[in-house]
Design an enzyme around this catalytic site. Structure first.
Site, PDB file in Angstrom:
ATOM      1  N   ARG A  88       0.823  -1.213   0.000  1.00  0.00           N
ATOM      2  CA  ARG A  88       0.000   0.000   0.000  1.00  0.00           C
ATOM      3  C   ARG A  88       0.856   1.261   0.000  1.00  0.00           C
ATOM      4  O   ARG A  88       0.347   2.356  -0.126  1.00  0.00           O
ATOM      5  CB  ARG A  88      -0.902   0.007   1.232  1.00  0.00           C
ATOM      6  CG  ARG A  88      -1.965  -1.051   1.194  1.00  0.00           C
ATOM      7  CD  ARG A  88      -2.954  -0.846   2.309  1.00  0.00           C
ATOM      8  NE  ARG A  88      -3.759   0.329   2.084  1.00  0.00           N
ATOM      9  CZ  ARG A  88      -5.037   0.333   1.816  1.00  0.00           C
ATOM     10  NH1 ARG A  88      -5.682  -0.806   1.721  1.00  0.00           N
ATOM     11  NH2 ARG A  88      -5.697   1.437   1.632  1.00  0.00           N
ATOM     12  N   TRP A  94       3.084   6.113   2.137  1.00  0.00           N
ATOM     13  CA  TRP A  94       3.392   6.595   0.789  1.00  0.00           C
ATOM     14  C   TRP A  94       3.122   8.086   0.845  1.00  0.00           C
ATOM     15  O   TRP A  94       1.982   8.506   1.005  1.00  0.00           O
ATOM     16  CB  TRP A  94       2.489   5.907  -0.232  1.00  0.00           C
ATOM     17  CG  TRP A  94       2.860   6.214  -1.649  1.00  0.00           C
ATOM     18  CD1 TRP A  94       3.798   5.570  -2.404  1.00  0.00           C
ATOM     19  CD2 TRP A  94       2.308   7.220  -2.494  1.00  0.00           C
ATOM     20  NE1 TRP A  94       3.865   6.125  -3.653  1.00  0.00           N
ATOM     21  CE2 TRP A  94       2.962   7.135  -3.751  1.00  0.00           C
ATOM     22  CE3 TRP A  94       1.333   8.191  -2.335  1.00  0.00           C
ATOM     23  CZ2 TRP A  94       2.671   7.973  -4.809  1.00  0.00           C
ATOM     24  CZ3 TRP A  94       1.031   9.037  -3.391  1.00  0.00           C
ATOM     25  CH2 TRP A  94       1.702   8.916  -4.619  1.00  0.00           C
ATOM     26  N   GLU A 115      -1.388  -1.868 -22.364  1.00  0.00           N
ATOM     27  CA  GLU A 115      -1.059  -2.570 -21.128  1.00  0.00           C
ATOM     28  C   GLU A 115       0.395  -3.051 -21.144  1.00  0.00           C
ATOM     29  O   GLU A 115       1.103  -2.952 -20.137  1.00  0.00           O
ATOM     30  CB  GLU A 115      -2.041  -3.740 -20.919  1.00  0.00           C
ATOM     31  CG  GLU A 115      -1.828  -4.569 -19.671  1.00  0.00           C
ATOM     32  CD  GLU A 115      -1.949  -3.795 -18.352  1.00  0.00           C
ATOM     33  OE1 GLU A 115      -2.371  -2.621 -18.359  1.00  0.00           O
ATOM     34  OE2 GLU A 115      -1.574  -4.372 -17.319  1.00  0.00           O
ATOM     35  N   GLU A 132       6.341   0.979 -15.987  1.00  0.00           N
ATOM     36  CA  GLU A 132       6.294   1.004 -14.525  1.00  0.00           C
ATOM     37  C   GLU A 132       7.318   0.078 -13.885  1.00  0.00           C
ATOM     38  O   GLU A 132       7.778   0.341 -12.776  1.00  0.00           O
ATOM     39  CB  GLU A 132       4.883   0.753 -13.986  1.00  0.00           C
ATOM     40  CG  GLU A 132       4.317  -0.628 -14.196  1.00  0.00           C
ATOM     41  CD  GLU A 132       2.898  -0.767 -13.637  1.00  0.00           C
ATOM     42  OE1 GLU A 132       2.547  -0.107 -12.665  1.00  0.00           O
ATOM     43  OE2 GLU A 132       2.146  -1.580 -14.206  1.00  0.00           O
ATOM     44  N   HIS A 152       0.414   9.452 -38.472  1.00  0.00           N
ATOM     45  CA  HIS A 152      -0.085  10.813 -38.234  1.00  0.00           C
ATOM     46  C   HIS A 152       0.866  11.608 -37.336  1.00  0.00           C
ATOM     47  O   HIS A 152       0.478  12.614 -36.763  1.00  0.00           O
ATOM     48  CB  HIS A 152      -1.494  10.760 -37.640  1.00  0.00           C
ATOM     49  CG  HIS A 152      -2.473  10.114 -38.583  1.00  0.00           C
ATOM     50  ND1 HIS A 152      -2.927  10.748 -39.716  1.00  0.00           N
ATOM     51  CD2 HIS A 152      -3.018   8.878 -38.587  1.00  0.00           C
ATOM     52  CE1 HIS A 152      -3.744   9.927 -40.378  1.00  0.00           C
ATOM     53  NE2 HIS A 152      -3.807   8.784 -39.713  1.00  0.00           N
TER      54      HIS A 152
HETATM   55  C1  AGP Z   1      -1.184  -1.266 -12.866  1.00  0.00           C
HETATM   56  O1  AGP Z   1      -0.077  -2.060 -13.113  1.00  0.00           O
HETATM   57  C2  AGP Z   1      -0.907  -0.034 -12.160  1.00  0.00           C
HETATM   58  N1  AGP Z   1      -0.161  -0.217 -10.997  1.00  0.00           N
HETATM   59  C3  AGP Z   1      -2.017   0.990 -12.059  1.00  0.00           C
HETATM   60  O2  AGP Z   1      -2.128   1.543 -13.329  1.00  0.00           O
HETATM   61  C4  AGP Z   1      -3.426   0.561 -11.593  1.00  0.00           C
HETATM   62  O3  AGP Z   1      -4.017  -0.283 -12.534  1.00  0.00           O
HETATM   63  C5  AGP Z   1      -4.282   1.815 -11.369  1.00  0.00           C
HETATM   64  O4  AGP Z   1      -3.703   2.594 -10.363  1.00  0.00           O
HETATM   65  C6  AGP Z   1      -5.713   1.510 -11.049  1.00  0.00           C
HETATM   66  O5  AGP Z   1      -5.849   0.834  -9.849  1.00  0.00           O
HETATM   67  P1  AGP Z   1      -7.223   0.149  -9.455  1.00  0.00           P
HETATM   68  O6  AGP Z   1      -7.489  -0.912 -10.448  1.00  0.00           O
HETATM   69  O7  AGP Z   1      -6.985  -0.378  -8.075  1.00  0.00           O
HETATM   70  O8  AGP Z   1      -8.265   1.214  -9.488  1.00  0.00           O
END
Ligand code: AGP
Length: 617
Positions: free
Chosen positions: A27, A81, A490, A497, A513
């Protein structure tokens, strides 16, 4: 997006807090800390702020004799965080008041903290951090000094504080009690054999108890060994709602894999199997009972709006095609952080589907609320039972992927894709837009996904070998068309990331484009080229890239020699219908990003600057 844990009445309070924090690290993890009431009625506080190592340093800083003295006492812990203030020790939670009579941990944002802090400072309070949280400690200090009990002071916070918060505190004069309060950000209370527990997330306490309760919005609690009481903002005692959690504790561990991400990649066949279990028959009959929306209302839906962020947004982009192809109604997709600020009039008979692995992403939650305020029907698609979004929606659909700990979403993303297909088929079924044979063909395809995923993952070694060849490349372009585009997005997000490498994703037809001017020798193009009616068009785009010197890697069908001959490397996956192809197409790209990140020595479970649950804008 921080994590909170509280324990009282346990013979291992300090160690238990560290253990709980380890389970909560996903978290947020830029700093961590604990506070425990010592038998001498003093607050013992320990904090650390080391990227990726805060807990280790916390554990090392805890002398054995101290651990023994802290038995049975009330303690709280926090993994942070940063939102307000840098990730330093002085900003790490818990925070104390001027006299260290109490210690507070907090998740969320106190929106009126500036004004509160200014007033408190004028009244002589000394602040030791840059956090919004510290105002809570000083506010409580004042209220208690003014004659309020700790419990009443905590309840009064529900009126004073603005914003989203889950908070927990201990007070030096009440060595066995944890106090808590929340608005918007979740808190779970647990009680087992003389022990009282509190956590921001069930994963932190599941090993200790399944006797879990949800602290409601704008409620406060007193938690003592084996007992607790809950109050509303007026101090009226409330009955908390029990939570039924089906996850095994083992599901929350790494299960022998080097990291959570590889474990979660490996768990994908099961995540999808459990997500579709009991929801559709080979005949195409669908059952989404827990959705809890009347069939008549669902059949009357004339359009769908899917909202989400990140990987969940990519799942939405793929889900839209299933809705259009099967239910034959318009389906739009919006990024939640954009939708929530648009002056959007959502037509009646729209079904808004808010997708969030955590169920707590602030932007998705607010986009969903915006839709609700316009009285359209909402469905939350989430993986977390009892999460915020599930409490404020008409219907809920759970992906049954088990806890996802790796910050990069893998198993939840594919489970979302499969669940959106089930939902599209359900709407199609109710609307009668597919023939009996078509319905059954679609259902058979979805039902075969778990074994197709398994088969695809048998190719992991080959995916890794290809990825290793590109571990040093600087610029990646991910291309796809129609259902290949969300897969490209994706794949690029995973590489960005995890490997911290520039990776742009485009619909392949869009390259000419503008972006094509970026292509030069050394550019790596990853193209989703599974067989579909657009295969020839995408291969024409591939030619355009190769003509400008790009090296091309294709996600292609097994044995497709024609595609293989036109590109430099192939990531082979089983053939599947186009609507279901994102579930399969994304798998080699997860492994690709994982491998490049590992080759660079990155921590794949905890990429820099990211948090698993994004509860701030
Ligand atoms: C995915 O790999 C990411 N860490 C991130 O984009 C994530 O999908 C996004 O923060 C949405 O989170 P959620 O599905 O818990 O809403």
């Amino acid at each position: 997006m921080c994590g909170i844990i509280g324990i009282t009445g346990s013979e291992d309070t300090a160690a238990g807090l560290l253990e709980g924090l380890a389970l909560l690290e996903y978290r947020g993890y830029d700093s961590a800390g604990i506070a425990v009431v010592e038998p001498s009625n003093k607050i013992f506080r320990l904090r650390a702020a080391e990227q990726g190592g805060s807990l280790y340093h916390l554990g090392n800083g805890l002398p054995k004799e101290k651990t023994a003295r802290l038995k049975y006492a009330a303690g709280i812990g926090h993994t942070r965080w940063a939102t307000h203030g840098a990730p330093t020790v002085s900003n790490a939670h818990p925070h104390v008041d001027c006299q260290s009579t109490l210690a507070v941990v907090h998740n969320g944002i106190i929106e009126n903290h500036n004004r509160l802090a200014r007033d408190l400072k004028e009244r002589g309070h000394h602040f030791a951090s840059e956090t919004d949280t510290e105002v809570i400690a000083h506010l409580l200090e004042e209220q208690i000094a003014g004659g309020k009990s700790v419990k009443d002071a905590v309840i009064s916070l529900l009126t004073v504080l603005r914003g989203a918060f889950a908070l927990a505190l201990v007070h030096k004069d009440f060595p066995d009690t944890i106090y808590a309060a929340r608005r918007t950000s979740p808190l779970i209370i647990g009680s087992e054999a003389g022990v009282g527990l509190l956590a921001s997330d069930v994963a932190a306490v599941l090993e200790r108890t399944r006797n879990l309760f949800e602290l409601g919005d704008d409620q406060a609690a007193e938690i003592r060994p084996g007992a607790f009481r809950v109050y509303d903002h007026l101090g009226v005692e409330m009955q908390p709602k029990a939570i039924n959690v089906g996850w095994s504790t083992e599901a929350a561990r790494k299960g022998g894999f080097p990291d959570y991400m590889s474990k979660e990649i490996h768990e994908q066949p099961r995540a999808v199997a459990e997500t579709i279990l009991g929801r559709l028959e080979p005949s195409g009959e669908t059952r989404l009972e827990e959705l809890d929306i009347d069939d008549g209302r669902l059949a009357a839906v004339e359009r769908v709006l899917l909202v989400a962020c990140g990987s969940s947004y990519h799942a939405a982009l793929a889900g839209r095609h299933a809705m259009e192809a099967w239910a034959k109604i318009p389906a739009e997709v919006d990024i939640a952080s954009e939708m929530r600020y648009r002056s959007m009039q959502i037509p009646k008979n729209t079904l808004v589907v808010a997708i969030s692995q955590s169920g707590e992403t602030t932007d998705t939650y607010h986009a969903m609320r915006q839709a609700r305020s316009q009285e359209v029907m909402t469905v939350a698609v989430t993986n977390v039972v009892g999460s915020l979004m599930t409490r404020e929606t008409d219907g809920v659909l759970y992906t049954r992927a088990g806890p996802e700990i790796g910050v990069a979403s893998t198993k939840c993303h594919v489970a979302q894709l499969a669940l959106l297909q089930c939902l599209a088929l359900r709407v199609a079924d109710l609307k009668g837009t597919l023939s009996v044979a078509e319905k059954s063909a679609v259902a058979e395809e979805i039902l075969s996904l778990p074994s197709l995923i398994e088969r695809t993952l048998l190719g992991q070694e080959q995916f890794r070998k290809v990825a290793e060849r590109y571990a040093e490349a600087r610029d990646f372009y991910y291309l796809g068309r129609r259902l290949g585009f969300p897969v490209a997005l994706e794949g690029a997000l995973k590489l960005k990331e995890l490997a911290y490498v520039r990776a742009e994703a485009y619909p392949a037809g869009e390259m000419k484009h503008g972006p094509i001017s970026l292509i030069e020798p050394g550019s790596v193009v990853v193209v989703v080229a599974k067989r579909s009616s657009l295969w020839e068009k995408i291969m024409a785009n591939v030619e355009e890239m190769r003509a400008r010197g790009a090296t091309v890697i294709a996600v292609a069908d097994e044995g497709d020699e024609e595609t293989a001959a036109l590109v430099d490397d192939v990531l082979e996956t089983p053939p599947v219908t186009e609507v279901c192809s994102p579930v399969i197409g994304v798998l080699p790209l997860q492994v690709f990003a994982y491998t490049v990140a590992k080759a660079k020595g990155h921590d794949v479970d905890r990429p820099r600057n990211l948090a698993k649950v994004v509860t701030v804008e």
